[in-house]
Design an enzyme around this catalytic site. Sequence first.
Site, short mmCIF file in Angstrom:
data_model
loop_
_atom_site.label_atom_id
_atom_site.label_comp_id
_atom_site.label_asym_id
_atom_site.label_seq_id
_atom_site.Cartn_x
_atom_site.Cartn_y
_atom_site.Cartn_z
CG ASP A 135 -2.09 -0.98 1.05
OD1 ASP A 135 -2.45 -1.29 -0.10
OD2 ASP A 135 -2.64 -1.43 2.07
CG ASP A 151 0.47 10.83 23.19
OD1 ASP A 151 0.53 11.65 24.13
OD2 ASP A 151 0.84 9.65 23.29
CB THR A 171 -8.32 -0.87 6.11
OG1 THR A 171 -7.79 -0.25 4.93
CG2 THR A 171 -9.78 -1.21 5.89
#
Length: 251
Positions: free
Chosen positions: A51, A142, A153
Amino acid sequence: MKVLGIFHKPSLKSVAEKFSEILFDENFHVEYVGSEIPSIEVDLTLVLGGDGTFLKAAHKVRNPLVGFKGGRLGFLSSYTLGDFDKFLEDLKNENFERDIRYFLKAGDFYTLNEVLLIRDPVQKMVDIQIFFQDGDFYFHADGLIISTPTGSTGYSLSLGGPIMLPNVNSFVITPVAPQFLASRSIIVPDDEEIIVRIDQEINLILDGMDFGKVREVNLKKSRRRIVILRPKDYNFSKSIKEKLGYGKRFL
């Protein structure tokens, strides 16, 4: 489609060259093969890698993309490296569906997966305020991640965010390591313009790329998009079952 380009991660150079030879034998013209994308117009770019490689290609080209999984998960890929014969048949018969994905605009920049606002390791927690049409939210955390359906995803999921189907017209906002347990993800429609303000400068990361430090960023859906070619038997639900085990029946 006659003119093709092949963009690959460096470790898949020999595979890319083999694909190019096969395409040439099938009378397709391959304009380039490489781990860099030249300024050349092609009809379709083949992306070999994970990806991360696909995201690099998506930021550099405007023509349709088709991915071949050469990484860990490959949510953006349509085929595995072993599926090349099937791809070739689909290419000859133009047996594809168009999967359209939109970018999110963050200030003057674009991201396909997510916007990550995150403090430095030695920096104290930050106060984050999010403004949109119906009001505002506050987090002490944070950082913050704003994800598209495409990015849902990825990092967002690891922070407890939901999986969104690709055609959902929404963003998901998830705090990173919030102080309060009630600070959960929220889904907002993608026609909203979102303003994020932080009490101190933190890092702006878009699709894994560092864009320096900011205290404020304006976010909205962009008209910029990519087209991913999918085989007509592609199924997103099947993909997340196979890759994540989500919703899979084990007994």
